[in-house]
Write an enzyme that holds these catalytic residues in place. Structure first.
Site, PDB file in Angstrom:
ATOM      1  N   SER A 305       0.497  -8.169   6.531  1.00 30.14           N
ATOM      2  CA  SER A 305       0.373  -7.749   5.135  1.00 30.14           C
ATOM      3  C   SER A 305      -1.001  -8.086   4.555  1.00 30.14           C
ATOM      4  O   SER A 305      -1.996  -7.485   4.928  1.00 30.14           O
ATOM      5  CB  SER A 305       1.507  -8.382   4.322  1.00 30.14           C
ATOM      6  OG  SER A 305       1.618  -7.812   3.052  1.00 30.14           O
ATOM      7  N   LYS A 330       2.169  -4.534   8.945  1.00 30.09           N
ATOM      8  CA  LYS A 330       2.913  -4.213   7.717  1.00 30.09           C
ATOM      9  C   LYS A 330       1.950  -3.509   6.776  1.00 30.09           C
ATOM     10  O   LYS A 330       1.060  -4.118   6.197  1.00 30.09           O
ATOM     11  CB  LYS A 330       3.486  -5.458   7.045  1.00 30.09           C
ATOM     12  CG  LYS A 330       4.258  -5.119   5.758  1.00 30.09           C
ATOM     13  CD  LYS A 330       4.763  -6.366   5.063  1.00 30.09           C
ATOM     14  CE  LYS A 330       5.575  -6.009   3.814  1.00 30.09           C
ATOM     15  NZ  LYS A 330       4.741  -5.429   2.741  1.00 30.09           N
ATOM     16  N   GLN A 334       5.351  -3.270  -2.018  1.00 31.89           N
ATOM     17  CA  GLN A 334       6.628  -3.215  -2.738  1.00 31.89           C
ATOM     18  C   GLN A 334       6.438  -3.488  -4.235  1.00 31.89           C
ATOM     19  O   GLN A 334       5.520  -4.192  -4.629  1.00 31.89           O
ATOM     20  CB  GLN A 334       7.617  -4.247  -2.165  1.00 31.89           C
ATOM     21  CG  GLN A 334       8.165  -3.893  -0.806  1.00 31.89           C
ATOM     22  CD  GLN A 334       7.137  -3.968   0.302  1.00 31.89           C
ATOM     23  OE1 GLN A 334       6.366  -4.920   0.404  1.00 31.89           O
ATOM     24  NE2 GLN A 334       7.091  -2.936   1.134  1.00 31.89           N
TER      25      GLN A 334
END
Length: 481
Positions: A305, A330, A334
């Site tokens: 991420s 990733k 979100q």
């Protein structure tokens, strides 16, 4: 432990509230697609009256005809989880009131647990990365380990949040995890003693040749500030080059990583791109000036991420070299919708892709290093199950792992195929003698525990870190030291 600073801890095991700060980084034209109400404030469901009647009828049939009395909240929550499950996205989750409350508490305070970021893959709870120095790391848990059960309770069929609630617990309590590791045929049991998790996120030191190293363990709400402090300290000492270490860093807040990389990237060059469902992309440009010294980044499969955003930005826009292993992969962002739910529950929904400045989407593939360097085999060895004493002239996966550990400790073994040979027994005796254990040549629970403790210490010893060594050698070569 927390050095007097306000910090953002992992949620439960380590779930991050990365969404709210993310929203400040993109153009409102993209954000217009995010939301659940029209201009009048009415919910935009997209469902016809026939659809709504069908859902209502299903609930009515259950409530009035099912064999036993039903729990309304349980059914409604189950329906929401069911809808989200059809999206086949492990990062989109529903939190009921209790889980949402826990989520909100832990994004502004410390937490107690095992210290590992987890995700869901094909319905399985998978470790993204253990936090360095955490109980999870000390117990020998690795990235991509699959957690099958906790204290005898199977995790199959649970939502990710439900599974996390099983794993999390008060300081001092044990979490007996049944773990499946790639390359092993049988699950292993790993006992982790829960503890307070040190959420200090930045650690810096000066290495030989005036090469600085800054390790980032997670991107929390004060990480950019702490990074800037440590960077300034290293620069004031005459730093000639910098290694940024984001190995086993599972990510965090997007705003923090942008602030960290911006000074290294010249003004106008890209940091990260965000893409919405319509395919519209927005670049976050740098307002930095760049640095006069070279920078390299240490990565591995536990770098996820925000760590991948940092690595991609510095490689694409600052020419930094990436050293180590391919990252986790990733590539989504979100957003949380607590206000929209209106009853204390929350939905964390994937709404964007993120791409590197060059436009690469790394989701499920990760970022390849420029210089691939593997750690020694014992860095990835599975803990011993300790189900039975390991004896000569037998074969097992446990014995194979034992042999790799003994080899990593500098003891001579003639094989690492899992057969307990005479030479393996000799190595075991040598270890037992050096560690004040009964010299039997067999591996009982006490010997197994001592071997594991020794191998963890070896893993944490910088002199055994081949990736760091490679990064330092590269930096010394480019700085002329």
């Amino acid at each position: 432990m927390f050095k007097g600073r306000t910090v953002l801890a992992f949620v439960l095991l380590s779930m991050f509230a990365s969404s709210i700060l993310t929203l400040t980084l993109v153009n409102p034209s993209i954000l217009a697609a995010v939301g659940g109400r029209d201009q009048a404030g009415s919910v935009k469901s997209g469902l016809s009256s026939k659809d709504l009647n069908k859902i209502a009828m299903t609930y009515s049939l259950i409530e009035n005809n099912f064999l036993t009395q039903v729990d309304k909240d349980k059914i409604v929550n189950g329906a929401i989880n069911g809808m989200l499950a059809t999206l086949d996205d492990p990062y989109t989750v529903y939190m009921d009131q209790r889980e949402a409350e826990q989520f909100n508490e832990n994004i502004t305070s410390s937490f107690q647990g095992i210290g590992a970021e987890v995700t869901s893959e094909d319905g399985k709870v998978v470790i993204v990365a253990p936090i360095k120095g955490s109980p999870a790391e000390k117990a020998g848990l690795h990235a991509n380990d699959v957690i099958l059960s906790v204290n005898g309770e199977k995790l199959e069929g649970l939502t990710l949040n439900q599974a996390i609630m099983k794993i999390r617990g008060p300081k001092g309590t044990q979490a007996k995890l049944e773990v499946l590791r790639a390359g092993t045929t049988e699950p292993i049991e790993v006992i982790v003693v829960r503890d307070d998790i040190d959420v200090e996120t930045v650690y810096a030191e000066m290495l030989q040749g005036q090469i600085g190293k800054i390790e980032i363990r997670q991107f929390a709400s004060n990480t950019a500030e702490r990074f800037a402090e440590e960077l300034q300290s290293l620069e004031s000492q005459g730093m000639k080059g910098l290694i940024i270490d984001v190995r086993n860093d599972p990510g965090g807040l997007l705003q923090e990583v942008v602030e960290i990389v911006e000074p290294f990237i010249a003004k106008g060059k890209g940091i990260v791109q965000i893409e919405n469902r319509q395919g519209k992309k927005e670049m976050t440009p740098s307002n930095g000036t760049g640095k006069p010294y070279p920078v390299s980044v240490l990565i591995n499969k536990g770098s996820a991420s925000a760590s991948e955003i940092l690595a991609g930005a510095l490689r694409d826009s600052a020419g930094s070299k990436l050293i180590g292993e391919t990252t986790f992969g990733k590539g989504t962002v979100q957003v949380t919708f607590a206000k929209e739910m209106g009853d204390g529950s929350n939905i964390k929904l994937t709404v964007y892709k993120w791409l590197t400045p060059n436009g690469t989407w790394i989701h499920k593939t990760g970022i390849e290093p420029d210089m691939k360097v593997e750690q020694p085999a014992y860095f990835k060895v599975a803990p011993l199950t300790k189900k039975e004493t390991l004896k000569p002239d037998t074969s097992s996966e446990d014995i194979k792992n034992l042999q790799i550990m003994l080899q990593g400790l500098g003891l001579q073994v003639d094989r690492t195929d899992g057969y307990f040979s005479a030479q393996t027994a000799k190595a075991v005796k040598a270890f037992q003698q050096a560690n004040d254990l009964p010299v039997t040549g067999e591996v009982d629970k006490d010997t197994a525990a001592k071997v594991e403790k020794a191998i963890v210490e070896a893993i944490r010893d910088p002199k055994n870190d081949l990736q760091l060594k490679a990064a330092l050698e590269y930096m010394l070569s480019v700085t002329g030291k």
